[in-house]
Scaffold this motif. Structure first.
Motif, PDB file in Angstrom:
ATOM      1  N   GLU A  49       0.820  -1.262  -0.055  1.00 31.94           N
ATOM      2  CA  GLU A  49      -0.102  -0.079   0.014  1.00 31.94           C
ATOM      3  C   GLU A  49       0.903   1.170  -0.001  1.00 31.94           C
ATOM      4  O   GLU A  49       1.797   1.278   0.636  1.00 31.94           O
ATOM      5  CB  GLU A  49      -0.839  -0.040   1.305  1.00 31.94           C
ATOM      6  N   VAL A  50       0.682   2.152  -0.829  1.00 36.20           N
ATOM      7  CA  VAL A  50       1.421   3.253  -1.243  1.00 36.20           C
ATOM      8  C   VAL A  50       0.884   4.543  -0.676  1.00 36.20           C
ATOM      9  O   VAL A  50      -0.562   4.817  -1.006  1.00 36.20           O
ATOM     10  CB  VAL A  50       2.015   3.667  -2.469  1.00 36.20           C
ATOM     11  N   ILE A  51       1.613   5.146   0.392  1.00 38.08           N
ATOM     12  CA  ILE A  51       0.857   6.293   1.139  1.00 38.08           C
ATOM     13  C   ILE A  51       1.729   7.639   0.929  1.00 38.08           C
ATOM     14  O   ILE A  51       2.959   7.313   1.135  1.00 38.08           O
ATOM     15  CB  ILE A  51       0.674   5.955   2.586  1.00 38.08           C
ATOM     16  N   ASP A  52       1.084   8.759   0.731  1.00 39.67           N
ATOM     17  CA  ASP A  52       1.618  10.030   0.561  1.00 39.67           C
ATOM     18  C   ASP A  52       1.796  10.528   1.819  1.00 39.67           C
ATOM     19  O   ASP A  52       0.779  11.096   2.371  1.00 39.67           O
ATOM     20  CB  ASP A  52       1.102  10.816  -0.402  1.00 39.67           C
ATOM     21  N   LEU A  53       3.153  10.654   2.467  1.00 40.32           N
ATOM     22  CA  LEU A  53       3.420  11.307   3.781  1.00 40.32           C
ATOM     23  C   LEU A  53       4.133  12.455   3.715  1.00 40.32           C
ATOM     24  O   LEU A  53       5.407  12.513   3.456  1.00 40.32           O
ATOM     25  CB  LEU A  53       4.353  10.189   4.592  1.00 40.32           C
ATOM     26  N   ASP A  54       3.506  13.675   3.447  1.00 43.42           N
ATOM     27  CA  ASP A  54       4.110  14.809   3.450  1.00 43.42           C
ATOM     28  C   ASP A  54       5.086  15.027   2.010  1.00 43.42           C
ATOM     29  O   ASP A  54       6.386  15.533   2.232  1.00 43.42           O
ATOM     30  CB  ASP A  54       4.637  15.365   4.607  1.00 43.42           C
ATOM     31  N   GLY A  55       4.652  14.528   0.979  1.00 44.54           N
ATOM     32  CA  GLY A  55       5.678  14.215  -0.130  1.00 44.54           C
ATOM     33  C   GLY A  55       6.528  13.210  -0.342  1.00 44.54           C
ATOM     34  O   GLY A  55       6.844  12.869  -1.311  1.00 44.54           O
ATOM     35  N   LYS A  56       6.499  12.367   0.662  1.00 39.82           N
ATOM     36  CA  LYS A  56       7.402  11.169   0.793  1.00 39.82           C
ATOM     37  C   LYS A  56       6.665   9.876   0.396  1.00 39.82           C
ATOM     38  O   LYS A  56       5.340   9.715   0.730  1.00 39.82           O
ATOM     39  CB  LYS A  56       7.969  10.873   2.192  1.00 39.82           C
ATOM     40  N   GLU A  57       6.945   8.971  -0.434  1.00 39.14           N
ATOM     41  CA  GLU A  57       6.141   7.872  -0.942  1.00 39.14           C
ATOM     42  C   GLU A  57       6.294   6.537   0.109  1.00 39.14           C
ATOM     43  O   GLU A  57       7.745   6.032   0.156  1.00 39.14           O
ATOM     44  CB  GLU A  57       6.341   7.587  -2.224  1.00 39.14           C
ATOM     45  N   VAL A  58       5.695   6.334   0.780  1.00 41.04           N
ATOM     46  CA  VAL A  58       5.758   5.139   1.949  1.00 41.04           C
ATOM     47  C   VAL A  58       4.985   3.926   1.466  1.00 41.04           C
ATOM     48  O   VAL A  58       3.899   4.177   1.192  1.00 41.04           O
ATOM     49  CB  VAL A  58       5.126   5.733   3.294  1.00 41.04           C
TER      50      VAL A  58
END
Length: 449
Positions: A308-317
């Motif tokens: 699962e890809v999550i946008d964390l303040d511009g970081k791709e987690v």
């Protein structure tokens, strides 16, 4: 339907409505309440469905999601327990919330915990069983792989008319004669060469003569084109097979199944097996190959906790569930193919749902990670000391290493990591806890649904 079942179903539906409108959802509580009133309610709920049960150690959730996509392409709505709540109460909840299909064909695709297969099979009549693989997993709960297979077979043997669709590359699924019709899928993409699996691999003894199995090729672990040089036991004929792997990255795989090309928007060889299983189910249920491949190639949102890809303040987690040595090694192999620097976080819990024995982390091949292109490594979770020690032994440079027990502190640290891409490897309850924090802070919509 009995009066008792009607009361139980009404109570379950009401509790589900309340939980999802006024609380944070709930995937097993409505089922628990329903079963409390009527322990046999699943028999009434599942009565008019054609049911596919998907079980095995790794890949159940994604195989289920991909199978549902394939079947929806032809039949419309398909009942499923998409949250991954795969014990009896979660399956009851799935039926409580079912929507009618426009095609008139009532299909259910149920991810089912291995130990719950015989429990569920007392109340439902499956049309098909899908067996993905069996690896050492949660020893405190399942025992070794032969014990786990025995639990699955207990359920299968209750329904000898059901089709068994099994991973033919796994020797254990060819070890017992069954009254059921068995159809196999597997890989046929490599040149043949006599070889042995690594010595610490599970399930390598021939079921006929106990000689060590050889392979003409392997995909990973104990999966491949196996044979016994002593008694002639060998992999059965494959009906569905991966002919060629055309390209792989941590985010995607391109390959052909029976000559038909699939562009899967998720990485890892293990996920090619999941797509192959979904292809096989679709084919058995009369979905055209072109339609199946189009469904598998759709670039949909990733399944809960499975890349699962999550946008964390511009970081791709990228969040990836890990729970046993084979699955962990496959994830490590996948992230090693990333051609850009990345940060890494490993979160370890040891609750019942994770398995309380954490010794499996020592079988993961952390030593071969490219630490020269991983500028930041973080460990966390309730057993962060265990995973910290493991990674120190693996050779993580101390200057690149941080530890945080609290997942709130983990989330804060993830935001400071120096790379654009971060891989978070986490056990089941750690995934749940981190996703809740991400939901509370507005990074995802929340919950498991």
């Amino acid at each position: 339907m009995s009066f008792k079942s009607s009361i139980a179903i009404t109570a379950g539906k009401t509790s589900h409505w309340f939980l999802h409108n006024f609380m944070h959802g709930g995937t097993s509580l409505p089922g628990k309440l329903t079963l409390k009133i009527d322990p046999d309610v699943l028999k009434a709920l599942a009565k008019n469905y054609e049911i596919v049960i998907i079980t095995g150690t790794n890949g159940k959730t994604l195989t289920t999601a991909l199978t549902v996509k394939v079947l929806q392409a032809k039949y419309g709505n398909v009942l499923t327990n998409k949250s991954g709540s795969n014990m009896k109460q979660g399956i009851v909840t799935a039926f409580l919330t079912a929507q009618k299909t426009s095609s008139g064909k009532n299909l259910a695709v149920l991810e089912t915990d291995e130990a719950n297969v015989p429990i569920v099979c007392e109340y439902i009549k499956p049309k098909m069983f899908v067996l993905t693989n069996l690896f050492r997993d949660q020893m405190d709960r399942y025992g070794e792989i032969y014990t786990t297979y025995g639990k699955i077979l207990k359920g299968v043997l209750m329904h000898p008319d059901a089709l068994v669709l099994a991973n033919g590359d796994a020797p254990i699924f060819n070890s017992k004669e069954l009254p059921n019709k068995v159809v196999y899928y597997g890989f046929a993409d490599k040149a043949e060469k006599d070889q042995l699996a690594p010595a610490n691999t599970d399930g390598l003894l021939c079921p006929g003569c106990q000689h060590i199995l050889h392979f003409k090729y392997r995909s990973y672990s104990n999966l491949g084109k196996y044979f016994c040089p002593n008694c002639g036991f060998k992999r059965p004929k494959l009906t569905y097979k991966v002919d060629r792997i055309l390209a792989q990255t941590p985010q995607s795989s391109k390959f052909t199944i029976n000559g038909h090309e699939v562009d899967l928007h998720i990485g890892g060889t293990y996920n090619i097996y999941n797509a192959l299983a979904a292809y096989a189910v679709g084919s058995q249920l009369e979905v055209e190959p072109k339609t199946i491949c189009q469904a598998l190639s759709q670039n949909d949102e990733k399944v809960f906790g499975r890349q699962e890809v999550i946008d964390l303040d511009g970081k791709e987690v990228t969040m990836i569930l890990v729970k046993n040595p084979v699955g962990l090694d496959q994830v490590l192999e996948m992230i090693k193919t990333d051609d850009k620097p990345f940060s890494l976080a490993v979160l370890l819990n040891a609750n019942y749902a994770d398995g309380i024995d954490t010794s499996w982390i020592w079988d993961g091949d952390f030593e071969n990670l490219p630490f020269d292109k991983i500028p930041s490594v973080l460990t966390g979770g309730e057993r962060y000391k265990d995973i910290t020690f493991r990674l120190r032994v693996a050779g993580v440079p101390e200057e690149n290493f941080a530890q945080r027990e609290s997942l709130k502190d983990v989330l804060a640290y993830l935001k400071t990591m120096p790379t654009e891409h971060i891989y978070v490897l986490a056990t089941y309850t750690a995934v749940l806890q981190l996703r809740k924090l991400l939901a509370d802070e507005g990074y995802i919509k929340g919950g498991m649904d």
